[in-house]
Each structure stands twice: as C-alpha cells, then as structure tokens.
Design a protein around this motif. Structure first.
Motif, short mmCIF file in Angstrom:
data_model
loop_
_atom_site.label_atom_id
_atom_site.label_comp_id
_atom_site.label_asym_id
_atom_site.label_seq_id
_atom_site.Cartn_x
_atom_site.Cartn_y
_atom_site.Cartn_z
N UNK A 17 0.57 -1.16 0.08
CA UNK A 17 0.08 0.11 0.00
C UNK A 17 0.85 1.18 0.19
N UNK A 18 2.13 1.03 0.48
CA UNK A 18 2.95 2.43 0.59
C UNK A 18 3.37 2.81 -0.94
N UNK A 19 3.45 1.59 -1.85
CA UNK A 19 3.72 1.79 -3.09
C UNK A 19 2.54 2.32 -4.05
N UNK A 20 1.53 1.83 -3.65
CA UNK A 20 0.04 2.12 -4.29
C UNK A 20 0.06 3.87 -3.99
N UNK A 21 0.33 4.13 -2.63
CA UNK A 21 -0.03 5.55 -2.35
C UNK A 21 1.12 6.56 -3.27
#
Length: 147
Positions: A17-21
């Motif tokens: 999710x960090x990458x998604x953000x």
C-alpha cells in the motif's frame, strides 16, 4: 522462528500500500511536489523498516549478509505497488481519491493488525511507541517544509 517470518511478511505486505500511495500520488497531474514529498517521506521511513527486518532475522540466527539481503528485498514489492497504483489512477481522475483512501486504509490495517502488536512484545512498549511518534513528527515537518 515462525513469528519472525510473520513479522517479515507483515513488513513486506505493508510496503504494497505504500507503493500504491506513491503511484496514485504521481498519477495526479497537479500534485508533483506533493507526490515527491510523499515518496521522500516513505523512502526515509523505509530505511529503518528494512533495518528492523534485518535485525529480527539476525536475532533469529540468520547470517548478517542473509539478514541484510532479506531486509532489502522486503521493499521490492513497493515499486510494484507504485506502478499498479499509477496505472489504475491514470485511467480515471475520479479513481484518485478512492485509490488514496484504499492505500491509506490498507497501510493502517497492516500496521495496526500485525506490526504494532509484534513491536510491543517482550517489554519494548516505550521504544515501540516513541518510534512511530518520532516518525509522525518527521513526516509532518517534511510535509510542512516541502509543501
């Protein structure tokens, strides 16, 4: 040994999710400086995350080089998430807030469900609480300073 690998998996899963953000942030055509600040902030906190993974593996009896390599590899999923987030968000500007909300919710879930309980085991409550507070203060300073 099993708890250590569960912790490593939680950290690696937390990076998706960090990458998604990051990907969703860069998909916003008007928010390049905000996306840069977000990516910088996440990159700064990824360094201690990888270190924690390496230290946990070292404490579990793995060799130093193996521990460091796995700690570094735990972040490999983040660029995959960034590409996925950017690909979805560029298809529709209406998907941007949904993508950011999903990424934030996923990060909060993984952190609260896996990482916080594990970090508070064995008498490390004070350090495990002060670390995230210091990280939050640093993120707010970066957010304010970088715009």
């Amino acid at each position: 040994m099993g708890r250590t690998w569960l912790f490593v998996a939680a950290i690696a899963l937390h990076n998706l999710p960090e990458g998604l953000a990051i990907g969703v942030g860069y998909a916003n055509p008007d928010g390049l400086s905000q996306a840069n600040a977000l990516a910088l902030g996440i990159a700064i906190q990824d360094v201690p995350e990888g270190l924690v993974v390496a230290i946990a593996l070292l404490a579990a009896g793995y060799r130093r080089l193996t521990s460091v390599a796995i700690g570094a590899a735990s972040g490999v999923i983040e660029p995959i998430g960034a590409v996925l987030g950017a690909a979805v968000a560029t298809q529709s500007l209406a998907a941007l807030p949904w993508g950011l909300g999903f990424a934030a919710g996923a990060m909060l879930f993984v952190t609260s469900h896996e990482i916080i309980p594990e970090s508070h085991r064995k008498g490390h409550e004070r350090l495990a609480t002060t670390g995230p507070i210091a990280g939050f203060v640093l993120m707010m300073m970066l957010d304010t300073g970088l715009g």
